[in-house]
Write a protein that holds these residues in place. Sequence first.
Motif, PDB file in Angstrom:
ATOM      1  N   SER A 104    -104.798 -17.035 -46.563  1.00 13.50           N
ATOM      2  CA  SER A 104    -105.756 -17.941 -47.191  1.00 13.50           C
ATOM      3  C   SER A 104    -105.829 -17.684 -48.690  1.00 13.50           C
ATOM      4  O   SER A 104    -105.823 -18.624 -49.501  1.00 13.50           O
ATOM      5  CB  SER A 104    -107.133 -17.762 -46.561  1.00 13.50           C
ATOM      6  OG  SER A 104    -108.095 -18.542 -47.241  1.00 13.50           O
ATOM      7  N   ASN A 162    -116.362 -14.671 -47.958  1.00 12.60           N
ATOM      8  CA  ASN A 162    -115.008 -14.684 -47.391  1.00 12.60           C
ATOM      9  C   ASN A 162    -114.875 -13.768 -46.178  1.00 12.60           C
ATOM     10  O   ASN A 162    -114.339 -14.153 -45.128  1.00 12.60           O
ATOM     11  CB  ASN A 162    -113.992 -14.258 -48.447  1.00 12.60           C
ATOM     12  CG  ASN A 162    -113.352 -15.446 -49.148  1.00 12.60           C
ATOM     13  OD1 ASN A 162    -113.494 -16.584 -48.722  1.00 12.60           O
ATOM     14  ND2 ASN A 162    -112.649 -15.184 -50.228  1.00 12.60           N
ATOM     15  N   TYR A 220    -116.766 -15.075 -43.100  1.00 13.50           N
ATOM     16  CA  TYR A 220    -116.122 -16.248 -42.506  1.00 13.50           C
ATOM     17  C   TYR A 220    -114.885 -15.869 -41.699  1.00 13.50           C
ATOM     18  O   TYR A 220    -114.581 -16.506 -40.681  1.00 13.50           O
ATOM     19  CB  TYR A 220    -115.726 -17.242 -43.596  1.00 13.50           C
ATOM     20  CG  TYR A 220    -116.794 -18.255 -43.931  1.00 13.50           C
ATOM     21  CD1 TYR A 220    -117.202 -19.207 -42.998  1.00 13.50           C
ATOM     22  CD2 TYR A 220    -117.395 -18.274 -45.187  1.00 13.50           C
ATOM     23  CE1 TYR A 220    -118.170 -20.145 -43.303  1.00 13.50           C
ATOM     24  CE2 TYR A 220    -118.369 -19.210 -45.507  1.00 13.50           C
ATOM     25  CZ  TYR A 220    -118.749 -20.148 -44.557  1.00 13.50           C
ATOM     26  OH  TYR A 220    -119.715 -21.078 -44.860  1.00 13.50           O
ATOM     27  N   ASN A 221    -114.165 -14.870 -42.152  1.00 12.65           N
ATOM     28  CA  ASN A 221    -112.925 -14.494 -41.470  1.00 12.65           C
ATOM     29  C   ASN A 221    -113.117 -13.413 -40.415  1.00 12.65           C
ATOM     30  O   ASN A 221    -112.150 -12.925 -39.842  1.00 12.65           O
ATOM     31  CB  ASN A 221    -111.894 -14.051 -42.505  1.00 12.65           C
ATOM     32  CG  ASN A 221    -111.354 -15.237 -43.293  1.00 12.65           C
ATOM     33  OD1 ASN A 221    -110.680 -16.101 -42.758  1.00 12.65           O
ATOM     34  ND2 ASN A 221    -111.688 -15.287 -44.577  1.00 12.65           N
ATOM     35  N   GLU A 261    -110.493 -23.944 -41.378  1.00 11.60           N
ATOM     36  CA  GLU A 261    -110.295 -23.296 -42.675  1.00 11.60           C
ATOM     37  C   GLU A 261    -109.780 -24.255 -43.744  1.00 11.60           C
ATOM     38  O   GLU A 261    -110.090 -24.100 -44.935  1.00 11.60           O
ATOM     39  CB  GLU A 261    -109.317 -22.129 -42.526  1.00 11.60           C
ATOM     40  CG  GLU A 261    -109.154 -21.324 -43.800  1.00 11.60           C
ATOM     41  CD  GLU A 261    -108.130 -20.209 -43.665  1.00 11.60           C
ATOM     42  OE1 GLU A 261    -107.932 -19.493 -44.652  1.00 11.60           O
ATOM     43  OE2 GLU A 261    -107.544 -20.078 -42.578  1.00 11.60           O
ATOM     44  N   ILE A 287    -115.200 -19.001 -39.280  1.00 13.93           N
ATOM     45  CA  ILE A 287    -114.768 -20.188 -40.023  1.00 13.93           C
ATOM     46  C   ILE A 287    -114.186 -21.261 -39.106  1.00 13.93           C
ATOM     47  O   ILE A 287    -114.243 -22.455 -39.408  1.00 13.93           O
ATOM     48  CB  ILE A 287    -113.753 -19.792 -41.116  1.00 13.93           C
ATOM     49  CG1 ILE A 287    -113.676 -20.871 -42.187  1.00 13.93           C
ATOM     50  CG2 ILE A 287    -112.377 -19.474 -40.521  1.00 13.93           C
ATOM     51  CD1 ILE A 287    -112.927 -20.448 -43.433  1.00 13.93           C
TER      52      ILE A 287
END
Length: 567
Positions: free
Chosen positions: A546, A155, A158-159, A178, A171
Amino acid sequence: MSALRADLRSLATMLLLVATLAACGGAPATVPDAPTAAPEAPTAAPTAAPEAPAAPTAAPEAPTAAPEAQPITIRIMTWHGPDGNTAYYEGYKTLTDAYTAANPNVTFEFVYQPLDGYKELLDTQFVAGSAPEIIHMQPWMINEYANKGVLHNLNNAYNSTSPYVDGPAWIASFAGGEDTFAGVRSSNKFGGIFFVPSDSSAVLSIGQPFYYNKDLFRQAGLDPENPPQDWEQFRAALAALKDAGVIPIAADNGRWIGWSLGQVGYQFGERYVDQFYDAKFTGDRGLEFYWDKVYLALANGQLTDAEYYGDMLSLWKDYAQYWQEGWTGTSEADAPNLFMTGQAALLQSGFWDFQSYSALIGDKFEWGVFPVPVITSATSSFGIGKYGAPAGTQDYGFTVNAAVESDPALAAAVIDFLQYMTSLEAQTTYVGIAKSFSPVVGVPIPDEIRGFIAPEALATAREVVGPSFIEWGDGAIWPGLSQDFLLGNIDQAAYQAEVAASSQEGAKAYVESMLGPDGFQASIAAAQQTLADLQAEGASELMIASQQRTVENLQLRYEMMQTYYTP
């Protein structure tokens, strides 16, 4: 993950021209605490992505400087080896070589294991603490190992920004952004992303069409440049081939049962289960939500019979007359030989076989590919006449062993390599070699595999229930029963009753497990804790939003099961 859920991942997401992926597994395992947070992405300056070449073959420009100078070895486990039928390994090796050329302290070792025995080896490696750093996994494997706590949660990576991508977060470089990871996050108890997509696209309707022998089409008086597009044209072509003494389709006694059922079955029952639920729970809420709706309908006995089953099963049985004599004695490995040697006119397979089939056929005959013909109202009033829409969700790819968290330099190198591997430049090089699809925005599609994409105008079907009452049952039972049905050894009513009972039993077990303390309650609690941790750490608004969506999705799925399940 149960065998039922494994089959579901393969079948519910497939296009109407796709068949099942092989999958299996045990009951949900007791899971340890969530893995620790991913290390921050390397901060090297981004490099601009060059214009993508039309047919790249050379290694991409070397990536930026290594995250650390210490010697690092990264092992990559995959079922694609140097002696396989695809060029995937060659593509992977090209990228690892380019990375090492720019980062001499980072070297790679490939661990090759065929899918037969793949999970067994992984289980042994994780227990022994010797699993590789990067592990290729199929969808059902990812969720199982993520929930066991042995995979690294990506996580944070990706961010965060990537040195190989222009943009606020890594991402965003994946096609669909996303949103295509929403279902991924809600499918595990941590609300995390545990893999980097490969050889796929969430925004294309990619199927398994027919490879066909144009010479045999001519021999049967058919126009090879205008292959059949609907089922009536298809049946006429199959009959012409059979009358000409040609085997119409090369079938086998393994995957073909599921594949042929998928060709016919997933052309019936679009959004069929929505009728059982309030509008609050319908619409496009992602695959995991859709699966829950089907599980509930199966568990409640609402899919024991459906108005379209008669036509669907009759068409499937009629279809079997065009398979070769003795198909029940033909193995998966032998069926392609009937096509390669010019005995059978058609063979269904995926884009991954394109290069090996091209080499085997050579100049023996002229060939091409065409999508599985659609079943329209001309064949059945229940036929939907279109293909499955793009899944809109990421499916499978490369995972990271949670053990890397004990070595920050190793973890940083692994993530940096995965970010490099999914850069526009690296992916453009890779697909040119492997003749594969890419999950990354802007990567060109090789001309050789464009025929594996369903026509866009017809790729609009969503949440197609089809033969779920068959395939979501016991995988040790329904293929054999299906073979008996196709051979006429069991009548349609008896067949339908037996497979429906198997699916209902499995669905009840799943629903009850998700309603238990280790199901949604545990998943929601873990996701809420992750959200609280992100808020306490001052994480970005993107990450917090998210995670909030993940929590809300899990809560709504739980509410739906509580509301509608009737034991």
